[in-house]
Design a protein around this motif. Structure first.
Motif, short mmCIF file in Angstrom:
data_model
loop_
_atom_site.label_atom_id
_atom_site.label_comp_id
_atom_site.label_asym_id
_atom_site.label_seq_id
_atom_site.Cartn_x
_atom_site.Cartn_y
_atom_site.Cartn_z
N UNK A 67 2.63 -3.03 5.80
CA UNK A 67 3.00 -4.45 5.82
C UNK A 67 1.87 -5.33 5.27
N UNK A 68 0.62 -4.95 5.57
CA UNK A 68 -0.50 -5.80 5.11
C UNK A 68 -0.80 -5.58 3.64
N UNK A 71 3.69 -3.77 1.27
CA UNK A 71 4.68 -2.70 1.46
C UNK A 71 4.42 -1.48 0.59
N UNK A 72 3.19 -1.40 0.06
CA UNK A 72 2.84 -0.27 -0.82
C UNK A 72 2.15 0.82 0.02
N UNK A 73 2.58 2.07 -0.21
CA UNK A 73 2.19 3.13 0.72
C UNK A 73 0.85 3.80 0.41
N UNK A 93 6.41 -6.22 2.12
CA UNK A 93 5.18 -6.54 2.83
C UNK A 93 4.49 -7.71 2.15
N UNK A 94 3.33 -8.08 2.67
CA UNK A 94 2.58 -9.22 2.14
C UNK A 94 1.12 -8.85 2.05
N UNK A 95 0.30 -9.78 1.59
CA UNK A 95 -1.13 -9.52 1.59
C UNK A 95 -1.74 -10.08 2.86
N UNK A 96 -1.94 -9.22 3.86
CA UNK A 96 -2.62 -9.59 5.10
C UNK A 96 -3.94 -8.84 5.22
N UNK A 97 -4.54 -8.51 4.07
CA UNK A 97 -5.78 -7.74 4.10
C UNK A 97 -6.98 -8.62 4.41
#
Ligand code: PLP
Length: 237
Positions: A67-68, A71-73, A93-97
């Motif tokens: 999700x962060x 959505x890329x695995x 997903x989004x960028x929550x990094x």
């Protein structure tokens, strides 16, 4: 946890105030299914902004990683290791990094967390001892089995004088505050859910009486004593 187990609920712990605390020897962060921490500048440790979630459920952990990351695995480190260019976006997903720089800052502070929490506890005991025999200032009780992390140190003062006490201490240069206004009194909840005064009388009553005294690891015993003297004097007045 008991209520959640009985009702078949999933427990999420907003643990932002409790980093470094524990309950019957179990560290906060391991008490609920998901436990959240904030690294906002006012918290025990900070990364500027950002936070952390802990879980002992591997499938939730991988969903959060996904999700962060849009959505890329996989991330670019993994692809580099595998010598591969391919990746799959498997979910929305989004960028929550957090950035690497923020992580470095957080990790370096994590090493100091124990020392800082110990100092917070020592300051809290000094306050507790000083206010033990004054009937006008009452420290909050601490539950059995709780090792408090003392993000905040809060006392209760007579509700009708709280405003005066607050202003008096601020005038002495002591950074007191009030934490918090009960959630159900905020306009959003009132308008959206029809909450308001009378719904949670205990919380509302406590809110009238609470005042937060300064506590931070760099605070010296002399500074604590200065606060204690000022609180006693202004409350008496
Ligand atoms: C700070 C805090 C939050 C909010 O944290 P953010 O990093 O702003 O998302 C939520 N709950 C509690 C109890 C907090 O102390």
């Amino acid at each position: 946890n008991d209520i959640a187990a009985r009702r078949g609920l999933f427990l999420i712990d907003d643990a932002c105030h409790a980093l470094g605390g524990s309950f019957h020897g179990r560290p906060v962060g391991s008490l609920a299914g998901l436990n959240t921490f904030s690294f906002h500048p006012v918290k025990h440790i900070t990364t500027g902004e950002g936070g952390l979630v802990t879980t002992d459920d591997p499938s939730l952990a991988s969903r959060m990683r996904l999700f962060r990351n849009h959505g890329i695995d996989s991330d670019h480190y993994q692809r580099e290791l595998e010598g591969s260019w391919e990746y799959n976006m498997t979910d929305l997903g989004y960028n929550y990094r957090l950035t690497d720089l923020q992580c470095a800052l957080g990790l370096s502070q994590l090493k100091k967390l124990n020392k800082w929490v110990m100092r917070r506890r020592a300051i809290a005991s000094r306050y507790d001892a000083a206010f033990q025999n004054t009937d006008l200032v009452r420290p909050l009780a601490v539950g059995e089995g709780v090792d408090h992390a003392y993000h905040l140190y809060i006392v209760r003062v007579p509700g009708d004088a709280r405003g005066k006490i607050f202003r008096g201490l601020r005038a002495e240069g002591i950074g007191v505050n009030v934490h918090y206004r009960p959630v159900h009194l905020h306009p959003f909840y009132r308008q959206r859910f029809g909450t308001g005064p009378g719904l949670c009388p205990n919380a509302e009553h406590a809110y009238e009486e609470i005042i937060t005294l300064p506590v931070f690891p760099a605070m010296t015993d002399d500074m604590v004593d200065e606060v204690i003297e000022a609180v006693k004097r202004i409350v008496r007045e």
